[in-house]
Structure formats: structure tokens, C-alpha cells
Design a protein around this motif. Structure first.
Motif, PDB file in Angstrom:
ATOM      1  N   PRO A 111      -2.572   6.936 -12.119  1.00 13.14           N
ATOM      2  CA  PRO A 111      -1.859   6.852 -10.972  1.00 13.14           C
ATOM      3  C   PRO A 111      -1.409   8.291 -10.557  1.00 13.14           C
ATOM      4  O   PRO A 111      -1.277   9.286 -11.219  1.00 13.14           O
ATOM      5  CB  PRO A 111      -0.346   6.285 -11.649  1.00 13.14           C
ATOM      6  N   ILE A 112      -1.213   8.221  -9.170  1.00  5.21           N
ATOM      7  CA  ILE A 112      -1.117   9.362  -8.301  1.00  5.21           C
ATOM      8  C   ILE A 112       0.259  10.237  -8.589  1.00  5.21           C
ATOM      9  O   ILE A 112       0.598  11.235  -8.556  1.00  5.21           O
ATOM     10  CB  ILE A 112      -1.289   9.222  -6.846  1.00  5.21           C
ATOM     11  N   GLU A 113       1.074   9.239  -8.724  1.00  9.91           N
ATOM     12  CA  GLU A 113       2.716   9.662  -8.522  1.00  9.91           C
ATOM     13  C   GLU A 113       2.903  11.077  -9.167  1.00  9.91           C
ATOM     14  O   GLU A 113       3.776  12.001  -8.562  1.00  9.91           O
ATOM     15  CB  GLU A 113       3.690   8.440  -8.952  1.00  9.91           C
ATOM     16  N   ASN A 114       2.762  11.218 -10.351  1.00  7.68           N
ATOM     17  CA  ASN A 114       3.154  12.297 -11.195  1.00  7.68           C
ATOM     18  C   ASN A 114       2.135  13.345 -11.209  1.00  7.68           C
ATOM     19  O   ASN A 114       2.489  14.307 -12.051  1.00  7.68           O
ATOM     20  CB  ASN A 114       3.598  11.867 -12.643  1.00  7.68           C
ATOM     21  N   GLU A 115       1.318  13.418 -10.316  1.00  9.44           N
ATOM     22  CA  GLU A 115       0.259  14.588 -10.062  1.00  9.44           C
ATOM     23  C   GLU A 115       1.012  15.661  -9.102  1.00  9.44           C
ATOM     24  O   GLU A 115       1.618  15.205  -8.184  1.00  9.44           O
ATOM     25  CB  GLU A 115      -0.898  14.190  -9.775  1.00  9.44           C
ATOM     26  N   VAL A 116       0.278  16.737  -9.289  1.00  8.27           N
ATOM     27  CA  VAL A 116       0.747  17.795  -8.183  1.00  8.27           C
ATOM     28  C   VAL A 116       0.022  17.475  -7.082  1.00  8.27           C
ATOM     29  O   VAL A 116      -1.201  16.993  -7.139  1.00  8.27           O
ATOM     30  CB  VAL A 116       0.144  19.199  -8.772  1.00  8.27           C
ATOM     31  N   ASN A 117       0.516  17.571  -5.619  1.00  6.45           N
ATOM     32  CA  ASN A 117       0.021  17.442  -4.517  1.00  6.45           C
ATOM     33  C   ASN A 117      -0.542  16.030  -4.459  1.00  6.45           C
ATOM     34  O   ASN A 117      -1.669  15.803  -3.992  1.00  6.45           O
ATOM     35  CB  ASN A 117      -1.108  18.229  -4.336  1.00  6.45           C
ATOM     36  N   SER A 118       0.453  15.201  -4.792  1.00  5.92           N
ATOM     37  CA  SER A 118       0.015  13.768  -4.675  1.00  5.92           C
ATOM     38  C   SER A 118       0.098  13.464  -3.377  1.00  5.92           C
ATOM     39  O   SER A 118       0.367  14.062  -2.405  1.00  5.92           O
ATOM     40  CB  SER A 118       1.143  13.119  -5.679  1.00  5.92           C
ATOM     41  N   ILE A 119      -0.291  11.993  -3.098  1.00  3.68           N
ATOM     42  CA  ILE A 119      -0.433  11.911  -1.616  1.00  3.68           C
ATOM     43  C   ILE A 119       0.373  10.613  -1.252  1.00  3.68           C
ATOM     44  O   ILE A 119       1.027   9.761  -2.075  1.00  3.68           O
ATOM     45  CB  ILE A 119      -1.813  11.478  -1.296  1.00  3.68           C
ATOM     46  N   GLN A 120       0.737  10.263  -0.028  1.00  2.42           N
ATOM     47  CA  GLN A 120       1.686   9.327   0.404  1.00  2.42           C
ATOM     48  C   GLN A 120       0.741   8.245   1.450  1.00  2.42           C
ATOM     49  O   GLN A 120       0.216   8.951   2.153  1.00  2.42           O
ATOM     50  CB  GLN A 120       2.803   9.694   1.119  1.00  2.42           C
ATOM     51  N   LEU A 121       0.713   7.147   0.942  1.00  2.00           N
ATOM     52  CA  LEU A 121      -0.115   6.177   1.882  1.00  2.00           C
ATOM     53  C   LEU A 121       0.547   5.850   3.055  1.00  2.00           C
ATOM     54  O   LEU A 121       1.864   5.512   2.956  1.00  2.00           O
ATOM     55  CB  LEU A 121      -0.262   5.006   0.999  1.00  2.00           C
ATOM     56  N   LEU A 122      -0.004   5.964   4.034  1.00  2.00           N
ATOM     57  CA  LEU A 122       0.594   5.645   5.401  1.00  2.00           C
ATOM     58  C   LEU A 122       0.402   4.346   6.036  1.00  2.00           C
ATOM     59  O   LEU A 122       1.264   3.612   6.299  1.00  2.00           O
ATOM     60  CB  LEU A 122       0.195   6.842   6.271  1.00  2.00           C
ATOM     61  N   ASP A 123      -0.861   4.011   5.766  1.00  3.23           N
ATOM     62  CA  ASP A 123      -1.179   2.743   6.017  1.00  3.23           C
ATOM     63  C   ASP A 123      -2.434   2.092   5.401  1.00  3.23           C
ATOM     64  O   ASP A 123      -3.082   2.748   4.807  1.00  3.23           O
ATOM     65  CB  ASP A 123      -1.553   2.735   7.653  1.00  3.23           C
ATOM     66  N   GLY A 124      -2.730   0.870   5.313  1.00  5.40           N
ATOM     67  CA  GLY A 124      -3.856  -0.025   4.635  1.00  5.40           C
ATOM     68  C   GLY A 124      -3.514   0.047   3.143  1.00  5.40           C
ATOM     69  O   GLY A 124      -2.303  -0.186   2.836  1.00  5.40           O
ATOM     70  N   ARG A 125      -4.203   0.113   2.217  1.00 10.97           N
ATOM     71  CA  ARG A 125      -3.957   0.093   0.794  1.00 10.97           C
ATOM     72  C   ARG A 125      -4.755   1.281  -0.096  1.00 10.97           C
ATOM     73  O   ARG A 125      -5.358   2.022   0.558  1.00 10.97           O
ATOM     74  CB  ARG A 125      -4.231  -0.943   0.129  1.00 10.97           C
ATOM     75  N   LEU A 126      -4.202   1.548  -1.280  1.00 13.01           N
ATOM     76  CA  LEU A 126      -4.557   2.616  -1.956  1.00 13.01           C
ATOM     77  C   LEU A 126      -6.131   2.339  -2.320  1.00 13.01           C
ATOM     78  O   LEU A 126      -6.437   1.051  -2.625  1.00 13.01           O
ATOM     79  CB  LEU A 126      -3.803   2.974  -3.204  1.00 13.01           C
ATOM     80  N   PHE A 127      -6.757   3.422  -2.409  1.00  9.49           N
ATOM     81  CA  PHE A 127      -8.163   3.298  -3.123  1.00  9.49           C
ATOM     82  C   PHE A 127      -8.197   2.551  -4.754  1.00  9.49           C
ATOM     83  O   PHE A 127      -7.250   2.680  -5.298  1.00  9.49           O
ATOM     84  CB  PHE A 127      -8.968   4.385  -3.193  1.00  9.49           C
ATOM     85  N   SER A 128      -9.187   1.995  -5.023  1.00  8.97           N
ATOM     86  CA  SER A 128      -9.185   1.290  -6.256  1.00  8.97           C
ATOM     87  C   SER A 128     -10.276   2.137  -7.231  1.00  8.97           C
ATOM     88  O   SER A 128     -11.367   2.596  -6.553  1.00  8.97           O
ATOM     89  CB  SER A 128      -9.689   0.040  -6.328  1.00  8.97           C
ATOM     90  N   GLU A 129     -10.042   2.613  -8.236  1.00  9.10           N
ATOM     91  CA  GLU A 129     -11.203   3.265  -9.180  1.00  9.10           C
ATOM     92  C   GLU A 129     -12.289   2.610  -9.416  1.00  9.10           C
ATOM     93  O   GLU A 129     -13.581   3.108  -9.245  1.00  9.10           O
ATOM     94  CB  GLU A 129     -10.368   3.720 -10.526  1.00  9.10           C
ATOM     95  N   TYR A 130     -12.287   1.294  -9.463  1.00 10.58           N
ATOM     96  CA  TYR A 130     -13.457   0.382  -9.799  1.00 10.58           C
ATOM     97  C   TYR A 130     -13.477  -0.748  -8.833  1.00 10.58           C
ATOM     98  O   TYR A 130     -12.905  -1.689  -9.266  1.00 10.58           O
ATOM     99  CB  TYR A 130     -13.471  -0.006 -11.287  1.00 10.58           C
ATOM    100  N   PRO A 131     -13.781  -0.591  -7.648  1.00  4.82           N
ATOM    101  CA  PRO A 131     -13.681  -1.713  -6.623  1.00  4.82           C
ATOM    102  C   PRO A 131     -14.839  -2.719  -7.090  1.00  4.82           C
ATOM    103  O   PRO A 131     -15.905  -2.545  -7.608  1.00  4.82           O
ATOM    104  CB  PRO A 131     -14.132  -0.967  -5.350  1.00  4.82           C
ATOM    105  N   ALA A 132     -14.453  -3.966  -6.811  1.00  2.57           N
ATOM    106  CA  ALA A 132     -15.156  -5.302  -7.129  1.00  2.57           C
ATOM    107  C   ALA A 132     -16.595  -5.008  -6.590  1.00  2.57           C
ATOM    108  O   ALA A 132     -17.438  -5.447  -7.298  1.00  2.57           O
ATOM    109  CB  ALA A 132     -14.434  -6.410  -6.440  1.00  2.57           C
TER     110      ALA A 132
END
Lengths: 792, 236
Positions: A111-132
């Protein structure tokens, strides 16, 4: 106190022009204060919240490649609180329209939250590590998304490790390091169409770049009060075996530096700009009230005789100043809120901050009210003090003629004796009212200085544009290859129809060593005979590149305390193979405005790497007719990493300049208002004071025109020197402003064209003429019959 | 006294509109002013004496009637023509002197002199009013009487045909007032000036060649003074 309130209204009505003039100055001061301070507060708060929520990095370390396991080691360094390892690389994008763009691909562990320079989703959805569907999902920054008219689900073709990959855009996001998106400091403004940020899951980027279990950047947050030098040294030691390419603190991070420069600029002007207007308003109020008390001496005496006490009368007179401020502040608050929203819209356009920048800041409004009332109370009560010494009996007697003092010019009898009586009168009146003279001069100087400052922004940008596009470099395109190529490869490109000139460049990232200190820099290798790109001296004159030696960048020169003649050691930071070292002598310092690099000859750049005839890119001049053809041909060449079009850069700057015109015109308007009110008040005061004298001139046979010319003679000796003084004062103000703003990334000279001095002086003349004309209309209404009446 | 008529006022009226009321400050007035005479216009406040003086001096235009000055009809004169008339023919002396505070005594006089083609010298007129030694003093450095004397010098330097004085002793003490009247008389006798003094002080009437008494905007009486009294001998 109804009677006194009535009297106050009468006084206001009787001096409506002056009253409104002062109120307008207060309104301008307050609206500037609210507009700028709100923008500063909101932008600062937005920045702070964004940085905090997304753990903005304190330090950046770039390596060639390092195993993820070193993150644990870095975490263990005392003072380090949070560490993130990631991959970040600039890669080419093939757009559908055959054009090229570059994206800064940045990886994020989930998960991004606890990383340095994390990002904030503005629109759409977050990427998936393993998309279907087994593909790669990415987020892009909203600027790139909009400029390239993307939609969620669109596919973008990127090139990584010389292989094309389609990636799917699933959302837009921003991060604290992407508030102002520019490829590097060589750009003046962002170009969202050709450069963007692409965010991918960490595992995907490792695959894309063939870096399994590895990172190429380590970014850290440090504890407040930690020994930064110690921690940085420890981290560098840990990373040393992995090819430490660069390390820099937050202040050198490009986006942060741009935002901080804007904030420090706002901070600087939020103080002095309103201060100029408010202190001049306070000064005028003081002078007007003093005069009012003097002329209404008898009435004050009568009020005292009737039984009003000092406190009531002082309060009554001070109320005039307070009313000015109340009216001014009310208008100022309304206009200030409007201005704050204009500023906020502008900043929203400039910076990617997820939280709304706008909004009314009630605290600022409260401060502004207190500030304006403070001005009124201060001016009112200090000016009203002479009321204390007015005795009812004495006040009934008519005043003796005003005391005249000799003018300083009378010490020059040769000059003085040649003057006509009306000139003598003018000079003596001026020197009798020293406070008014001082105030009028300060007002005109400030107004002209502000005119210069308003115009200087335009000049500075114009100069920078000329320097950037015509002097220091005059190419149309700059290409960067994926890998160094032989000089002969340029032939393929030069054969394209419309290519007028192509010159090879070698950009070599280096670390400059001098006296055990280091500075990361970029060595730009060009042929001494090159014509399309040059380093430049402080005065903007281009410097030819020597066969031997380096023209060091201003940044490195300042950091390492270098001067011409010193020898430095450069260490290459290529990210592959062994580092090379070379000792080079400094032949000049490069004050190029943007993308301040160090310059060596192409041959010397090759020599440092023990190579010959290698290039990493090229600059070229093309026939504009063939521009789009050439661009699309270049876009098809896979060996090319990026193509920078100067025309696009120029267009971007021009469109930003358009929005600046409003700011500049507003400032010019404010300056003219200030100057006008100052002159108007000064003339009206002098006129009211000398009504009888002027009317008596009419009786002895002066025409109204001649009387009017006497008033002119009083204004000219104050106005002309003040306008002239305003010119250098404007330059000084511009220098002070630049001095207070931290522009580490860019070198910004204070450039004011002679035409701006001329225009500012003309502007000064315009407000003097206007103020004098409007105020001087009273002469036409001078009633000579009044003369035979009583004094009061 | 010369009997040549310098100015002729025929049925001159002046009314002012004040709000909704029209005030008739001067009712049909006919008066001849003789060259070289000292005329004193007497009357209480509101009698129209200052209005009359202002019309004579070209400071105000009549509402109706005719003013003939040396064969010129001033009642039809433009503002500019009236300015030139004041400049070349008239010298004014006011109750409150109205000197320019930022000019010295000498400069105040020179300022007026600069307006006409053939002025007297300021030194000359200042000597006549007895203030040659005060030439470099500012009004604030002079007493009321001295300021009034400068004011007379300022009026005389232009060598005007008519010297108009509106309550010239009104702001002065008894003795100083008499000195000022003496100066005016001297100007009439020695320099042949025509002088009109407006005052509410009836005693001043004794120094005149003729006295015009005004009441409620009209001339009530014009009397000839066969033997004017020297100013130093009058009492009030």
C-alpha cells in the motif's frame, strides 16, 4: 452626540474628493493585503497539508541500482524516520499522433499510504499490481491527462529498455514532488503535453526495467532536529557500492523549489506592498486632519465654549479618519476577496495541489480590519492632539498670517533673485509645509517605483525569453538518444528534408569535487564551433566553449566557492560501468538563465570517458515549413529518447504571459491611483489653505489661468524630482524583491529596459497632470467676493 | 476736485438667488464717480455698500443697469475684460489685507507690479507708506497696521486709476486706523488718485469730498463735503 455626527457628515460631504481619495488608497492597501496574504496562507497551508499527508521526502538519493534490502539498512540510520525505495526513470511515449512525449515513470509499492512521497488519487481508480488482463495499469498527473485529452481506459505506448509497452490509464493522481511539473530546470514553464508523470506499481516497474528486487532511488524522511549531515553521510556510505549518482535535499527538488519561490515571493510582497499604501494613507489623513483642525480652530473653540470636552472633540475629529478607514476597508475587503479568488484560480492553474487553494480566510479579513482601523486611529488621534491646546477665548481671534520660512534655494542668491514672485511663492510654500512635501514626495516616489516594479516583470520575462530563445540557444529541437551514439549517426537526421543545421551534444552527469566538497552538475559537451547553444556571462553575453577547460555552472560555482582559474575534479555519474575522473580548469562561469549547466568541448567530454566522437543528443535548426514532418520522422526513430520543441515551449510561456497581463495592469492601475490621490490631496490642501490669497490675486488682476499656473509651480518642483527619484527607487524595490525571493534553481537578473523607465516617468506625469487638473478645477470656482467677508 | 466723471452707474441693480429666496442686494442705483475725488460710502451691515464697491471694482457683474468707465460699458464686459480692468485700473485694499504669506513685503508689491506695463517702483511706494525698511519682512513678521500699509502699497504700485478700500481700518486699532486713512488721503492729494472707501464708521465720512449713505440696498443720500477734515483730526 447626534449633532457631532451630523457635523461629521457635513465635513465628509465638504471634502468628499479627499475623503474618497484616501478611502481608495486604504481600499487598495487592504485588498492587496487580503488578496496576497490569503493566497500566501492558503497556498502555504495547502502545501504543508499535502506534504504532511503524503510524507514528502527530506532527502533524495539516486543510485544506479540497489537491492531492496538496503532499505532496512537505511531505516536503521539514526535520524531517519521513513524510507522508500523506488524506481524512477524518464522514458519516451509514442503518442497516437506520431508525436513524442516523455514521462517520468515512478514506481510505488502497495500500500502506498505509509511510503515517502506517496500519491493522492484525484480521479479514476488506483492501479492494481496484478491486473486481471495481465497488462500494466498506470496513473498520470492531471496536467498530462488533460493536455493529451486522455480518458480512463486509454492505452499509452511507452518505451522501456528499448521495448514498447502498452499501458492502461486508470486514474489521475498527484504527489508532493509533482506540484509543479517540469522535466528539469532548463524549462521556464511546464509543458504538460510533452512531459508528464506516470505512476506504476513497483513490481511492474521492476519488470519493465528489468530490475527485479531492486530500486534506483532511495528517498527518506528525517526526524525533526536530526543531525542531517551525519544521516546523509551514513546513507551515502550504505549506497556507495551501488553507484550513488546524486543526492540532494528537499530544497533542491524542482517542484518544491518552484512552489517555495512563489511562496517566498508572496511573503515578501504581502508585507511591503500593502504597507506602502496604508502608510501613505495614514500620512495623508494626518496632514488633512491637522489642516482641518487649524482651519476649524474657531469652531473648536466654540465647541469648547459650549461645553464639549477635549475627549469628545478629539474623538469627533478622529472619527473622520476612522470613517475613511471604515469605508476604505469595506471596499478593500470586497475587492480583496475577489482578488484572493483570482490569485487562487491562478495558483490552481500553476500548481497541482489536491486541496482547494481558494476560500475566504476570515483571519486575514479580521487582521485587515484591525490594520485599517489601526491606521485610522493612529492618524486620527495623533493629528488631533493640537485640539488640547486650543483655548476657547483665543480661538475666536483671527489667526495671524501663516509663518513663512525661507526656502533653502534662497542660499543661492544668483538663482533665487532671477525667480519671479510666483516661483518664489511656490518654493516658500513648499518649504513651509515640510511634512506635506515629504508625504507628497514619498507618495510620488512610491507610485513611480511601483510602476517600475509592475513593468519590470514584463521586462524580466522578455529579457529571459530573448536570452533563452535567441542568445543562449537558437535551436528548434533538442534530441536525446537512448544511448550514446557515434557522431556519424547524425547524418541520418541531417538528411531529413528541412533540417538546416544539426549539432551534436554530449550531456554527462558529473559530481564536481573541490576542496573535499561536492556539487552534482551536468557537463554539456558541445563543439567550440557550435552555433545553436551557448553558455553566457552574467551580462548575458555568450561565452565560446574552450577546447580545454570547463565553463562551470553558476550553481556549482556558488556551492563550491569556485572562481576562474581554479581546478576541479569531475566524477562521471553515468549509471553504468566504472566512474571516470578528470581534473579540469575553470575558464569561466556560466550564468545561463535556465538549465544552468557546465560546458566543456565535445572532445573533452569524450576524453573524460576515454571515448571519441560520441554524442548523447543533438540540437537542430529546421525550416519551419518542414517542422511537423521532421517531428514525426524523429518520433519514429526508436533510438531517440526525447524531442524537445522550442516552439511549444515558447507558446507555453506566451500563454502564461497572457495571464500576467491582468496582474501587471492591476498594479499599474493601483500605482496611478496612488499617485493621483497624492497629487490631488496635496493640491486641494494647498488650495483650501490659500483660497483667500489666491482670490486676492484675482482681485489685483491675475487671470484664473495665471492663478492656476501658480498652483502648477507649486506642484512641479515636488513632482519632477520625485518622479526622477522614483525610477531608481523602483529598481531598488525590484532588487529587494528578488533578493527576498529564493531562486536557487534559476538565475534571475533584475532587468529594467530604458523604455520602462520612460513609460514609468510618463505614467508619473500622467497622474500628476490628472491630479493637478482635477484638484485645480477649484480655481475656476474661486469666489473673489468672499474676500470682503470675514475670515472664518 | 476735478469734476470730470470717471465712472457712471446708471440704474445698476444686483440680486442674488439664495436657495429659494432672491435677495436684492443693490436696488436701482445711479451714481457718478469723479476723477480725483475721495468718496466714502457709509452704511450699516447689509446696506449694499460692499456690493456696490465690488461692482465698481469689476469683481462682480450687475444684474441690470449700465456701468460706463471712461466711455467703456463695463456691464457687458466678459470675465477676461473685467480681469484686465482690475489689472490696469483698479487697486484694492481689504479689511483683512489678504497679503501673500509666502512673499515678503517687497515681493508682495512686486507681484502686483509685474502685472502692469508702467508700474511705480516697489521701493517708491514702500517709501510712501513708510515701510521701506520692512521690504524683506514676511506678513507674519508685520503688525496689522504694517500689513495694511503693504496692502496699500500693493494697490498703488500698479498706478491704478481707482483705489477701492473695503473697511480698510476695520481690523485696526484707532491710532493705526487714522494712519492708514492719512496715507489714503495723501495718495489722493499728492498723486491725484480717485479713492473710494467703504465703511460703517461714520466718522470716516468727514475726510471725504463726498459721502454716499446707503440703506437697504439703495443710496439714501449723497452729500458734498465742502471742507473735508484731515484724518488726524477725526475721532470715533
Amino acid at each position: 452626540m447626534k449633532v457631532l455626527t451630523h457635523r461629521l457628515w457635513h465635513t465628509i460631504k465638504g471634502s468628499l474628493g479627499q475623503f474618497l481619495g484616501m478611502a481608495v488608497i486604504i481600499a487598495v492597501g487592504i485588498s492587496l493585503y487580503i488578496g496576497i496574504t490569503t493566497a500566501f496562507f492558503n497556498l502555504g497551508q495547502s502545501q504543508e497539508a499535502f506534504y504532511k499527508d503524503n510524507n514528502f521526502a527530506d532527502y533524495y538519493f539516486y543510485v544506479v541500482r540497489a537491492p531492496e534490502s538496503i532499505i532496512r539498512q537505511v531505516e536503521a540510520v539514526p535520524g531517519v524516520t521513513l524510507v522508500t525505495g523506488r524506481i524512477q526513470k524518464d522514458i519516451p511515449v509514442f503518442k497516437d499522433n506520431q508525436e513524442r512525449a516523455t514521462v517520468r515513470l515512478t514506481s510505488y509499492p502497495l500500500p502506498i499510504e505509509n511510503e515517502v512521497n506517496s500519491i493522492q488519487l484525484l480521479d479514476g481508480r488506483l492501479f492494481s499490481e496484478y491486473p486481471a488482463d495481465g497488462g500494466i495499469e498506470v496513473l498520470v498527473d492531471p496536467g498530462y491527462f488533460d493536455a493529451n485529452k486522455l480518458a480512463f481506459g486509454d492505452t499509452i505506448n511507452i518505451v522501456a529498455e528499448n521495448k514498447k509497452y502498452p499501458v492502461k490509464v486508470v486514474g489521475t493522481a498527484t504527489g508532493p514532488e509533482f506540484t509543479y511539473i517540469m522535466k528539469d530546470a532548463s524549462n521556464m514553464v511546464p509543458d504538460y503535453e510533452t512531459f508528464g508523470i506516470m505512476m506504476v506499481p513497483h513490481n511492474q516497474s521492476q519488470e519493465l526495467f528489468n530490475l527485479p528486487g531492486q530500486v534506483n532511488q532511495v528517498i527518506v524522511q528525517l526526524a525533526p532536529g536530526a543531525d542531517i549531515d551525519q544521516a546523509v553521510k551514513a546513507i551515502k556510505d550504505i549506497l556507495a557500492p551501488y553507484g550513488n549518482l546524486a543526492s540532494f535535499p528537499r530544497k533542491d527538488q524542482l517542484s518544491h523549489a518552484a512552489l517555495d519561490a512563489e511562496l517566498s515571493g508572496l511573503d515578501a510582497i504581502s508585507g511591503f506592498l500593502p504597507l506602502i499604501f496604508l502608510s501613505i494613507a495614514a500620512g495623508i489623513q494626518f496632514v488633512i486632519l491637522r489642516r482641518m483642525i487649524k482651519t476649524q480652530r474657531t469652531q473648536i473653540g466654540i465647541m469648547k465654549a459650549i461645553g464639549f470636552d477635549n475627549r469628545q472633540i478629539i474623538f469627533h475629529f478622529s472619527s473622520y479618519a476612522i470613517m475613511v478607514c471604515v469605508v476604505g476597508a469595506t471596499a478593500g475587503i470586497v475587492f480583496g476577496i475577489f482578488m484572493a479568488s483570482v490569485f487562487s484560480d491562478m495558483y490552481a492553474m500553476f500548481f497541482n495541489l489536491p486541496q482547494a487553494i481558494g476560500g475566504i480566510n476570515y483571519e486575514v479579513i479580521l487582521y485587515s480590519l484591525m490594520l485599517s482601523l489601526g491606521v485610522g486611529v493612529l492618524a486620527g488621534f495623533t493629528a488631533s492632539r493640537p485640539i488640547l491646546s486650543i483655548s476657547p477665548a483665543e480661538s475666536m481671534r483671527s489667526l495671524p498670517p501663516s509663518k513663512s520660512s525661507r526656502s533653502l534655494l534662497e542660499n543661492l542668491p544668483g538663482f533665487w533673485n532671477k525667480l519671479s514672485s510666483s516661483w518664489k511663492m511656490a518654493f516658500r510654500t513648499i518649504s513651509r509645509n515640510r511634512l506635506r512635501l515629504l508625504l507628497t514626495m514619498a507618495g510620488i516616489v512610491s507610485a513611480v517605483a511601483l510602476l517600475i516594479v509592475s513593468m519590470f516583470t514584463n521586462d524580466a520575462v522578455d529579457y529571459m525569453m530573448d536570452q533563452h530563445f535567441n542568445q543562449e540557444s537558437s535551436y528548434d529541437y533538442m534530441l536525446h538518444f537512448n544511448q550514446p551514439v557515434k557522431e556519424s549517426e547524425l547524418l541520418n537526421i541531417s538528411r531529413l528534408e528541412g533540417v538546416e543545421l544539426i549539432e551534436g551534444i554530449f550531456s554527462l552527469p558529473v559530481r564536481v569535487h573541490y576542496n573535499s566538497r561536492t556539487s552534482e552538475d551536468l557537463l554539456m559537451g558541445i563543439n567550440p564551433s557550435n552555433t545553436l547553444k551557448h553558455p553566457a556571462k552574467e551580462n548575458g553575453v555568450v561565452i565560446p566553449v574552450p577546447d580545454e577547460g570547463v565553463i562551470i555552472s553558476r550553481k556549482s560555482a556558488e556551492r563550491l566557492g569556485l572562481k576562474v582559474g581554479d581546478a576541479v575534479q569531475v566524477e562521471t555519474l553515468l549509471g553504468m560501468g566504472q566512474a571516470h575522473y578528470a581534473d579540469i580548469k575553470i575558464t569561466a562561469i556560466n550564468y545561463q538563465l535556465f538549465g544552468n549547466e557546465s560546458y566543456v568541448s565535445l572532445q573533452q567530454a569524450n576524453k573524460i570517458l576515454n571515448e571519441s566522437n560520441l554524442l548523447t543528443g543533438a540540437v537542430m535548426k529546421v525550416d519551419s515549413v518542414y517542422a511537423s514532418y521532421i517531428e514525426s520522422e524523429l518520433s519514429d526513430m526508436t533510438g531517440i529518447n526525447s524531442i524537445v520543441s522550442r516552439q511549444k515551449e515558447r507558446d507555453n510561456i506566451m500563454s502564461l504571459m497572457d495571464s500576467m497581463i491582468y496582474m501587471v495592469s492591476t498594479m499599474i492601475m493601483f500605482s496611478v491611483i496612488l499617485g493621483f490621490v497624492i497629487i490631488y490631496n496635496s493640491v486641494v490642501m494647498s488650495f483650501n489653505e490659500r483660497k483667500r490669497e489666491l482670490a486676492s490675486l484675482l482681485t489685483i488682476g491675475f487671470t484664473r489661468k495665471e492663478v492656476s499656473s501658480i498652483m502648477w509651480k507649486e506642484t512641479i518642483p515636488q513632482a519632477i524630482p520625485s518622479i526622477l527619484l522614483g525610477l531608481p527607487a523602483g529598481r531598488l524595490l525590484a532588487e529587494l524583491y528578488f533578493g527576498s525571493v529564493e531562486f536557487d534553481m534559476w538565475y534571475m537578473p533584475v532587468i529594467i529596459y530604458p523604455s520602462s523607465y520612460v513609460l514609468a516617468a510618463l505614467g508619473g506625469l500622467v497622474f500628476v497632470l490628472l491630479g493637478q487638473w482635477v484638484a485645480g478645477r477649484g480655481i475656476q470656482k474661486l469666489d473673489i467676493i468672499e474676500l470682503s467677508k470675514n475670515m472664518d | 476736485m476735478d469734476t470730470e466723471v470717471l465712472m457712471k452707474l446708471n440704474n445698476v441693480t444686483k440680486s442674488y438667488v439664495m436657495g429659494e429666496v432672491t435677495v436684492e442686494a443693490l436696488k436701482e442705483t445711479t451714481l457718478d464717480i469723479y476723477s480725483g475725488e475721495l468718496l466714502v460710502i457709509l452704511g450699516p451691515s447689509g446696506s449694499g455698500k460692499s456690493t456696490l464697491l465690488n461692482i465698481i471694482g469689476g469683481m462682480d457683474k450687475p444684474s441690470s443697469g449700465e456701468i460706463i468707465f471712461k466711455d467703456r460699458n463695463l456691464s457687458k464686459a466678459s470675465d477676461h475684460e473685467l480681469t484686465l480692468f482690475r489689472r490696469n485700473e483698479i487697486g484694492f485694499v481689504f479689511q483683512f489685507y489678504n497679503l501673500i504669506s509666502d512673499l515678503t513685503a517687497g515681493e508682495n508689491v512686486e507681484l502686483a507690479a509685474s502685472l502692469v506695463k508702467n508700474p511705480l517702483t516697489s521701493q517708491e511706494v514702500l517709501t510712501q507708506v513708510g515701510l521701506a525698511d520692512r521690504i524683506d519682512h514676511f506678513p507674519s513678521q508685520l503688525s496689522g497696521g504694517e500689513q495694511q500699509r503693504i496692502s496699500i502699497a500693493r494697490a498703488m504700485v500698479k498706478n491704478p486709476t481707482l483705489l477701492l478700500c473695503d473697511e480698510p481700518t476695520g481690523a485696526l486699532d484707532y491710532q493705526t486706523g487714522k494712519t492708514i486713512l492719512g496715507l489714503l488721503k495723501k495718495a489722493q492729494e499728492l498723486m491725484g488718485r480717485t479713492i473710494i472707501i467703504v465703511t460703517h464708521n461714520t466718522a470716516i465720512g468727514e475726510i471725504a469730498d463726498r459721502v454716499v449713505r446707503m440703506r437697504s440696498g439703495s443710496i439714501a443720500e449723497i452729500s458734498l463735503n465742502e471742507s473735508p477734515v484731515p484724518p488726524e483730526r477725526i475721532e470715533w
